[in-house]
Design an enzyme around this catalytic site. Sequence first.
Site, PDB file in Angstrom:
ATOM      1  CE  LYS A 123      -3.860   2.066   2.584  1.00 25.03           C
ATOM      2  NZ  LYS A 123      -4.779   1.898   3.733  1.00 25.03           N
ATOM      3  CB  SER A 164      -7.372   4.474   2.988  1.00 27.73           C
ATOM      4  OG  SER A 164      -6.772   3.641   3.972  1.00 27.73           O
ATOM      5  CB  SER A 187      -8.601   1.565   5.646  1.00 27.21           C
ATOM      6  OG  SER A 187      -9.026   2.900   5.738  1.00 27.21           O
TER       7      SER A 187
END
Length: 498
Positions: free
Chosen positions: A76, A152, A176
Amino acid sequence: MKLEEYIQYDAVGLSELLKKKEVSPKELTELALNRLEDVQPTLNLATSIRKEKALQEAEQVEVDKAPFSGVPTMLKDVSQSLPGEKLTSGSKLLADFVAEVESNFVKKLRESGFIFLGHTNTPEFALKNITEPKLHGPTRNPWNPEYSPGGSSGGAAAAVASGVVPVAGASDGGGSIRIPSSYSGLFGLKPTRGRMPVGPGAGRDWQGASINFMLSKTVRDAAALLDELQVFQPEAAFHAPVFVDNYTEAMKKDMKKPLRIAYNTASPVGTPVSDHAKKAVQKVVDWLESEGHIVEEKDNGVDGVRLMRDYYIMNSGEMNMTVQALEQAIGREITEDDIELEGWLMHVAGKSVSGADFSASLASWDTVAAQMAKLHETYDFYITPATADVAPKIGQLEVPDEKKEEYLKKIHEGTKEDKLQLVYDMFLPSLTYTPFGMLANLTGQPAMSLPVYVSDEGLPLGVQVIASKGEEHRLLQLAHQLEQTDIWIGMKGNPYFS
């Protein structure tokens, strides 16, 4: 191996093939990179691709050295730093930032044998439940590219749900992992606070609200990853007792019967909840009752609005600290033109937050943790929707220009309470979609999203299950049993897997 075969495997399955020498690390890496090249123009899931490096690393892998040696994955684009690679955090301020230090979480992944293909898209500073940063543009949902995969960890969800990689690095500070899992038909587990590595250079993320883990298609991948990644880290602020048994084996054990389970479909902040979300929960409730468990509708007693306000106080203080650190790094003052609206409003509001305010907000987390611990003296699990509705369309949660101007003006006016109310008002449309996630972040409990529902429009939606701290193994047992039934949707209906 053909591509259509590759995408059907999970990480454990690919690892078994590698150890039997039925495929090579280079072959898998090439398949993953080819898949990424095919889907990237449509889904925009990657912010960087390290093709040559990944292929070189694949040539050098010793497949028997570690459990996941030779299995491709992605990281990520926030907090999961890899030396020599960009880590933008979705911000134009960091568009050219190249990491020099490897995060402890990434180090554990590397030691587990994974090959990193690159980084996945994330909203700026991971502040939103959609993935539409100005720097990189929106990531789209493999189930329907007109819709968001959430955030996210939206880029990670798109990478797994499009068959690029079987698992992908993610993090969860307010849902998230579970939000994009809900929107993408994935299994999403947020571990207990203190279970995963943090840092280096920090002993906590978002005061313990945020934790790194991975998104997966299967429950056994999540179990195997917990076995590999759980850690006792002496310098960390929080520690979960190390699970001395094996998660993979514990997952297969039968649950005691009858379990006593509480559920609730009402939004904790008083916002609407769709029929989709209610039907998804009822689907799980009916199955649990058919299995002989006792299921009761129950309010957890938590003041959800107060909890969200305290969550935003933490976010605002953290964002103010982030901006100060960036200003020191770049040697100039940061303005509203440098960062997106959400981060800017939180930064300005954070200037007004006193040390007493910040401490009081964190103390309220502990109060809620005690409330949930009391609830779990009676109930084994607490079930809610993972999200209040199926995914929003791309751009749907973008703040209108006229509202932006109003917010930018008002954030410099009024009292501290006025500024914090403005932050709450700004996030309310997106919070309406995802009001259920933050509870487990602030209490530190493990929670998961189960892929058990698809709407008539072909969009998935998950059901959240929360357990007591340290009881990931019990969540895995429940998920594993559900995974064997027709209730489990997974990739059924996903056009990238048809």
